[in-house]
Design a protein around this motif. Structure first.
Motif, short mmCIF file in Angstrom:
data_model
loop_
_atom_site.label_atom_id
_atom_site.label_comp_id
_atom_site.label_asym_id
_atom_site.label_seq_id
_atom_site.Cartn_x
_atom_site.Cartn_y
_atom_site.Cartn_z
N VAL A 37 -18.13 -4.62 -14.13
CA VAL A 37 -17.87 -4.75 -15.57
C VAL A 37 -19.14 -4.47 -16.38
CG1 VAL A 37 -17.25 -6.37 -17.41
CG2 VAL A 37 -15.92 -6.31 -15.30
N ILE A 38 -20.27 -5.01 -15.92
CA ILE A 38 -21.52 -4.78 -16.66
C ILE A 38 -21.86 -3.29 -16.69
CG2 ILE A 38 -24.03 -5.11 -16.52
CD1 ILE A 38 -23.47 -8.00 -15.67
N ASP A 39 -21.64 -2.61 -15.60
CA ASP A 39 -21.91 -1.17 -15.56
C ASP A 39 -21.03 -0.43 -16.56
OD1 ASP A 39 -23.39 0.98 -13.93
OD2 ASP A 39 -21.30 1.68 -13.86
N MET A 40 -19.74 -0.75 -16.61
CA MET A 40 -18.82 -0.10 -17.55
C MET A 40 -19.18 -0.46 -18.99
SD MET A 40 -14.64 -0.13 -17.59
CE MET A 40 -14.56 -1.91 -17.41
N ALA A 41 -19.49 -1.75 -19.25
CA ALA A 41 -19.81 -2.18 -20.61
C ALA A 41 -21.11 -1.53 -21.10
CB ALA A 41 -19.93 -3.70 -20.63
N ALA A 42 -22.08 -1.39 -20.22
CA ALA A 42 -23.33 -0.76 -20.61
C ALA A 42 -23.12 0.70 -20.99
CB ALA A 42 -24.36 -0.87 -19.49
N ALA A 43 -22.20 1.37 -20.30
CA ALA A 43 -21.89 2.77 -20.65
C ALA A 43 -21.29 2.85 -22.04
CB ALA A 43 -20.95 3.36 -19.61
N VAL A 44 -20.42 1.87 -22.40
CA VAL A 44 -19.86 1.84 -23.75
C VAL A 44 -20.96 1.59 -24.77
CG1 VAL A 44 -18.32 0.54 -25.29
CG2 VAL A 44 -17.57 1.08 -22.97
N ALA A 45 -21.84 0.65 -24.47
CA ALA A 45 -22.93 0.35 -25.40
C ALA A 45 -23.85 1.55 -25.60
CB ALA A 45 -23.73 -0.84 -24.88
N LEU A 58 -22.81 -9.61 -36.15
CA LEU A 58 -23.49 -8.57 -35.38
C LEU A 58 -23.16 -7.18 -35.92
CD1 LEU A 58 -23.07 -9.93 -31.74
CD2 LEU A 58 -25.18 -9.84 -33.09
N GLU A 59 -21.92 -6.99 -36.31
CA GLU A 59 -21.52 -5.68 -36.87
C GLU A 59 -22.30 -5.40 -38.15
OE1 GLU A 59 -16.93 -5.14 -35.27
OE2 GLU A 59 -17.29 -6.19 -37.17
N ARG A 60 -22.47 -6.43 -39.00
CA ARG A 60 -23.22 -6.23 -40.24
C ARG A 60 -24.71 -5.97 -39.93
NH1 ARG A 60 -19.84 -10.52 -42.05
NH2 ARG A 60 -21.47 -12.06 -41.59
N GLN A 61 -25.26 -6.71 -38.98
CA GLN A 61 -26.68 -6.55 -38.67
C GLN A 61 -26.99 -5.20 -38.04
OE1 GLN A 61 -27.85 -9.84 -36.18
NE2 GLN A 61 -27.36 -11.40 -37.73
N ARG A 62 -26.11 -4.76 -37.14
CA ARG A 62 -26.37 -3.51 -36.41
C ARG A 62 -25.75 -2.28 -37.06
NH1 ARG A 62 -29.35 -3.74 -31.46
NH2 ARG A 62 -30.14 -5.87 -31.40
N GLY A 63 -24.86 -2.50 -38.01
CA GLY A 63 -24.22 -1.37 -38.67
C GLY A 63 -23.30 -0.59 -37.77
N GLN A 64 -22.77 -1.27 -36.74
CA GLN A 64 -21.85 -0.62 -35.80
C GLN A 64 -20.66 -1.53 -35.54
OE1 GLN A 64 -23.11 1.60 -32.33
NE2 GLN A 64 -25.26 1.19 -32.83
N LYS A 65 -19.59 -0.94 -35.06
CA LYS A 65 -18.38 -1.67 -34.74
C LYS A 65 -18.46 -2.22 -33.31
CE LYS A 65 -14.02 -2.88 -35.34
NZ LYS A 65 -14.09 -3.89 -34.27
N VAL A 66 -18.07 -3.47 -33.14
CA VAL A 66 -17.92 -4.02 -31.79
C VAL A 66 -16.67 -3.43 -31.17
CG1 VAL A 66 -17.44 -6.11 -30.44
CG2 VAL A 66 -19.18 -6.16 -32.23
#
Length: 649
Positions: free
Chosen positions: A364-372, A442-450
């Protein structure tokens, strides 16, 4: 809301079957607040001991500006739950109170049938018909009280009065309205018999044609003359809602058009909204009580017909649930929005499960990191976005695995947020709302969608819940869905296999039904594999993703030994094992034997599972496992065949 509408709403919130002294006070308060007699009478008629004559006598006895004021009406209404701006509750007809007087029977010769029976046919020469310019209107359903008839109501002689029958919804004669010639008195209802729900129709009802709903017969005549369509008399505005409800119940598709007098517009709008009727409003600026008959006499039937034709329906109230009609769907098909190509769909939910040490968290971490990172994963495209990882089980382990990932790939993963606080989705809503709040911040701080939320693990996110109880896990699923829908992000839960690994994830089967995607991670001598075992909207069910775990050295322990973690590396997926799925008993027996490398006597295996399983069932499953080659037997000793570990799917 006008003062009159507010007063009527307050009045309708009060049960009419009050003790007489309280009923009189409410009537005085209503009078002071501007309520009409028709509205007061219609409200009073809801009481089991209603007396029309007493109602009118009390009303006539009230002196404006003296005694009880409007405040009494609002105080009593508030005591019964009324609040300004709220619609009154619809109260059922109440039984008479024990101490109330029984309803009075009509005096001899005063029942609707008796009065109606001795009346004469109405003609177009009647002064009221002439005054209303109703020549040509159908009169065969009307009568006139003969000259010299002794009928008197409230001291007023009814001889010569036009008689309009009021019919109950079932069609029987319920009451009568008597209209003296102009200047000879007021129109009055027959005492002792309520008008509630009663009506009279001018013209013939035609399916699909408009049906006009009016206060009085003069308005109904004008509507019929102008359009040729039927018009229904409700005998007072206070009775319009009830009559409209009856008409709507008898024909849900009928086009009902309310034709209110000036001053009744807001009440008409309320009724129209509740019952989906159209409303034909009189021109603005007219005096109070100006009606359709007045308009027709002044400007002609064509003007009234145009006004009735322009009747408007209120916008329908929004449906409480989202509804889409099949015939309104677009011709072009929009495929599901995929977060990870062929694996996860955007905004949905999934469960990934496997045995301990099967590699599921690394996977899961490997897949999630690819999304990030917004990079391909296992040869599949990903939709880039923020990842929020709820590390409820072991934040330190997740941190070290991400360090290993970054070192192995030589990258930094800036859009991967690890939530290190405990999260409880079972006992209360506070943590649920906290997760939603963190995502939005987090979305406001990073300017990206979760795009992806990971819950590691379901057991730690639902601590205290019975994993096998739908009542408990249903609460967890509801909060899981709340987070997923509020954040519009995919929510992936990491879970464990059950005792019998071949029987799927541990606990309540409703978890599987609640998610869109299910993935099983296994570790066998042939290799590690993630198989998509459920896919609601994609065609990838059954696909298997092979991987291996390579060791990454992160440093040294305080004893000088290497401190290591692992990373996921793509590999060929092992062939799918053949054979039938194990039963619960068979899976439990096989798992137990895998923990006993020296083997066990069959009798000892049976004793181990008592009283959980019947001994005959254990013996039977042992025999099946031996035949399938998954268990080896020698001189009464059985042991798991390590060569075919996880050999049943």
């Amino acid at each position: 809301m006008t003062d009159a509408t507010k007063a009527i709403n307050a009045l309708q919130s009060i049960p009419p079957d009050l003790p007489r002294d309280e009923w009189v006070k409410v009537g005085m308060g209503a009078h002071a607040a501007g309520v009409s007699f028709d509205d007061f009478d219609a409200w009073s008629a809801g009481a089991g001991n209603y007396d029309a004559r007493a109602c009118r006598e009390v009303w006539r006895s009230i002196k404006p500006g003296k005694g009880v004021g409007a405040g009494t009406l609002y105080r009593v209404a508030a005591e019964h739950g009324w609040r300004m701006g709220e619609r009154p509750q619809q109260r059922p007809m109440q039984a008479p109170r024990k101490h109330a007087e029984p309803p009075r029977k009509p005096a001899p010769g005063m029942s609707p049938a008796e009065v109606w029976g001795r009346c004469e046919a109405a003609t177009a020469e009647h002064a009221y018909i002439v005054a209303k310019h109703a020549a040509g209107a159908p009169l065969d359903g009307l009568r006139v009280v003969p000259a010299g008839d002794p009928l008197r109501i409230a001291g007023q002689s009814m001889a010569g009065a036009l008689v309009v029958p009021a019919y109950a919804p079932e069609g029987e004669l319920q009451s009568l309205q008597l209209i003296p010639p102009p200047g000879a008195g007021k129109k009055l209802n027959l005492p002792g018999v309520p008008m509630v729900g009663a009506s009279f129709t001018v013209g013939d009802m035609v399916a699909g044609a408009p049906l006009y709903l009016c206060e009085g017969i003069g308005t109904a005549w004008a509507c019929w003359q102008a359009t040729g369509h039927a018009a229904v008399v409700a005998f007072g505005w206070g009775n319009v809602r009830k009559v409209a409800e009856e008409l709507r119940q008898s024909d849900a598709s009928a086009r009902l058009v309310l034709v209110p007098d000036v001053g009744k517009e807001e009440s008409a709008a309320d009724i129209a909204q509740a019952l989906q009727c159209a409303v034909a409003y009189m021109p603005k600026g007219e005096e109070r009580n100006f009606d359709a008959n007045d308009l027709a006499q002044r400007e002609g039937g064509d003007v009234l017909a145009a006004l009735l034709e322009a009747a408007t329906e209120p916008a329908p109230p929004p449906l409480p649930l989202s509804v889409a009609f099949a015939d309104e769907l677009p011709e072009t098909f929009t495929p599901p929005d995929e977060l990870v190509e062929g694996v996860l769909t955007a905004g949905d939910g999934s469960v990934l499960y496997g045995d301990s040490n099967s590699g599921k968290t690394f996977f899961v971490i490997d897949m999630a990191a690819a999304v990030a990172r917004g990079v391909q994963w296992m040869g599949r495209n990903t939709e880039p976005g923020l990842v929020v990882y709820l590390a409820a089980e072991s934040p330190a382990s997740v941190r070290s695995r991400l360090q290993a990932y970054q070192r192995h790939h030589g990258v930094r993963v800036p859009n991967f947020a690890i939530v290190q606080s405990p999260i409880d989705l079972f006992d209360g809503d506070a943590d649920t709302e906290a997760v939603i709040s963190v995502v939005r911040q987090l979305e406001r701080q990073r300017g990206q969608k979760v795009r992806l939320i990971v819950g590691d693990t379901l057991a730690r996110l639902s601590a205290g819940a019975n994993e096998n109880a739908g009542q408990d896990m249903g609460l967890v699923v509801r909060r899981f869905d709340r987070i997923r829908s509020a954040c519009n992000a995919h929510f992936l839960l990491i879970h464990h296999s059950g005792k019998a690994a071949a029987n799927g994830a541990r606990g309540w089967s409703g978890i599987r039904a609640a998610v869109d995607t299910e993935i099983e991670v296994t570790d066998s001598p042939a290799g590690r594999c993630a198989e998509i075992t459920k896919q609601r909207d994609l065609s990838t069910k059954g696909q298997r993703i092979g991987f291996r775990l390579d060791t990454v050295t992160l440093g040294s322990t305080k004893w000088g030994a290497p401190a290591t973690s692992c990373v996921v590396v793509p590999a060929d997926a092992p062939d799918k094992p053949q054979g039938k799925r194990l039963s619960e008993v068979g899976g439990a027996v096989l798992e137990y034997l895998r923990t006993q490398p020296a083997g066990k006597k069959k009798r000892e295996v049976v004793e181990h599972f008592q009283p959980l399983y019947d001994k005959s069932a254990v013996y039977r499953e042992l025999k099946k496992l031996v035949v399938a080659g998954q268990v080896l037997e020698c001189i009464g000793i059985v042991t798991a065949n390590v060569e075919v570990r996880n050999g049943a799917n």
